[in-house]
Design a protein around this motif. Sequence first.
Motif, mmCIF file in Angstrom:
data_model
loop_
_atom_site.group_PDB
_atom_site.id
_atom_site.type_symbol
_atom_site.label_atom_id
_atom_site.label_comp_id
_atom_site.label_asym_id
_atom_site.label_seq_id
_atom_site.Cartn_x
_atom_site.Cartn_y
_atom_site.Cartn_z
ATOM 1 N N THR A 9 0.607 -1.138 0.115
ATOM 2 C CA THR A 9 0.037 -0.240 0.316
ATOM 3 C C THR A 9 0.701 1.143 0.086
ATOM 4 O OG1 THR A 9 0.237 0.094 2.390
ATOM 5 C CG2 THR A 9 -1.750 -0.984 1.631
ATOM 6 N N ALA A 65 0.999 -3.610 7.550
ATOM 7 C CA ALA A 65 0.646 -2.274 6.290
ATOM 8 C C ALA A 65 -0.172 -2.535 4.940
ATOM 9 C CB ALA A 65 1.587 -1.228 6.098
ATOM 10 N N THR A 66 -0.619 -4.165 5.794
ATOM 11 C CA THR A 66 -1.164 -4.502 4.305
ATOM 12 C C THR A 66 -2.666 -4.078 3.796
ATOM 13 O OG1 THR A 66 -2.456 -6.465 4.664
ATOM 14 C CG2 THR A 66 -0.712 -6.671 3.879
ATOM 15 N N HIS A 67 -3.202 -3.805 2.384
ATOM 16 C CA HIS A 67 -4.835 -3.504 1.647
ATOM 17 C C HIS A 67 -4.993 -4.347 2.900
ATOM 18 C CE1 HIS A 67 -8.053 -2.862 -0.793
ATOM 19 N NE2 HIS A 67 -7.444 -1.814 -1.165
ATOM 20 N N PRO A 68 -7.033 -3.401 3.011
ATOM 21 C CA PRO A 68 -7.324 -3.758 4.065
ATOM 22 C C PRO A 68 -8.251 -4.929 3.540
ATOM 23 C CG PRO A 68 -8.150 -2.168 3.175
ATOM 24 C CD PRO A 68 -6.692 -2.134 3.047
ATOM 25 N N SER A 74 -3.244 -10.945 7.425
ATOM 26 C CA SER A 74 -3.426 -9.436 8.081
ATOM 27 C C SER A 74 -3.032 -10.886 9.307
ATOM 28 C CB SER A 74 -4.464 -9.090 7.909
ATOM 29 O OG SER A 74 -4.361 -7.722 7.176
ATOM 30 N N ARG A 90 -0.845 -2.947 13.355
ATOM 31 C CA ARG A 90 -1.795 -2.686 11.862
ATOM 32 C C ARG A 90 -1.945 -0.973 11.355
ATOM 33 N NH1 ARG A 90 -7.235 -5.231 11.652
ATOM 34 N NH2 ARG A 90 -5.714 -6.494 11.555
ATOM 35 N N GLN A 92 -3.600 1.377 8.380
ATOM 36 C CA GLN A 92 -5.112 1.084 7.522
ATOM 37 C C GLN A 92 -5.395 2.482 7.855
ATOM 38 O OE1 GLN A 92 -8.012 -1.520 8.042
ATOM 39 N NE2 GLN A 92 -6.475 -2.711 7.188
ATOM 40 N N ARG A 93 -6.288 3.077 6.221
ATOM 41 C CA ARG A 93 -6.775 4.167 6.024
ATOM 42 C C ARG A 93 -7.963 3.337 6.365
ATOM 43 N NH1 ARG A 93 -4.732 3.259 -0.028
ATOM 44 N NH2 ARG A 93 -6.006 1.525 -0.338
ATOM 45 N N ARG A 211 -15.710 -4.187 3.660
ATOM 46 C CA ARG A 211 -14.149 -5.099 3.830
ATOM 47 C C ARG A 211 -13.991 -6.128 4.477
ATOM 48 N NH1 ARG A 211 -9.881 0.319 6.003
ATOM 49 N NH2 ARG A 211 -10.066 1.187 3.890
ATOM 50 N N THR A 219 -4.423 -0.668 16.076
ATOM 51 C CA THR A 219 -4.753 -0.266 13.920
ATOM 52 C C THR A 219 -4.359 1.623 14.024
ATOM 53 O OG1 THR A 219 -6.115 -1.680 13.596
ATOM 54 C CG2 THR A 219 -5.935 0.379 12.183
#
Length: 243
Positions: A9, A65-68, A74, A90, A92-93, A211, A219
């Motif tokens: 990400t 920091a991976t994609h949701p 995760s 984590r 995460q946006r 998600r 987080t």
Amino acid sequence: MKVLILGGTAGGRALARALGAEAVLSLAGVTAAPLSAPDRVGGFGGAAGLADYLEMENFDALIDATHPFAAQISHNAAKAARATGLPLLRLQRPPWPIEPGWTEAPDLDAAAAMLPAGARVFLSVGSRSLGPFLARGDLWFLTRSIVAPGALPPQGKLILARPPFAVADEMRLMRAHRISHLVSKNAGGGATRAKLEAARALGVGTIMVKRPRLPGVLTVASVDEAVKWVKTIECDLRFRGKI
Ligand code: NAP
């Protein structure tokens, strides 16, 4: 202090830059030409493999920091952190808040089933998430991804492009292809938001995929907060004479 960042990400990239030599950035290896050179590429061999790697390489902390929507890694991160006793954060946006005119789908299968017969669909869910749409031969798809997908829906067109995108360009694209529906994952963030604004402006129906459920771990939403967390862990480890 040595931190493993599981990336994939923009946040992961920015955090690796901010932490500099303290960080090792790991990518799955999905994209042939990633935007920043990772320190390592490829899977670890499940949660146990990740735990072994963390111990063998003497890491002090782990940041997911991976994609949701990258749920497997995760879950592996949470298990590996438990097995090794390492602190886990984590980055995460937050998801995009649901807007009037959106229909939420619990997953990609549900999103594919919700599309009405005859729809002209802008499919923007990533090259590895097209499976549920391949059987919808009654629809026309404008599929957009960064990497070429293995298989495409029977009818439609493929565009390879990397975000960010501008609202005016997204509107032009949707108009030119007479799009009636947009399917998107609720990725959050600004880089891919333009398609949502364009869809709203054109009255294109948006199906927003929720998600997946991820393990409950501490987080944060910003790189600055993640850097602060690393500094706190570092202070604690120094105080205890661990580093
Ligand atoms: P996934 O299903 O959660 O992970 C599949 C496997 O790929 C994991 O079990 C792990 O293999 C390996 N892996 C994933 N991320 C890794 C990383 N950062 N470093 C090393 N190995 C990693 O993930 P996915 O949905 O296929 O996504 C793959 C990568 O693309 C992720 O890193 C994610 O951040 C990025 N991405 C995903 C999406 C999406 O929509 N899913 C969108 C944008 C970017 P082992 O079990 O062998 O360790």
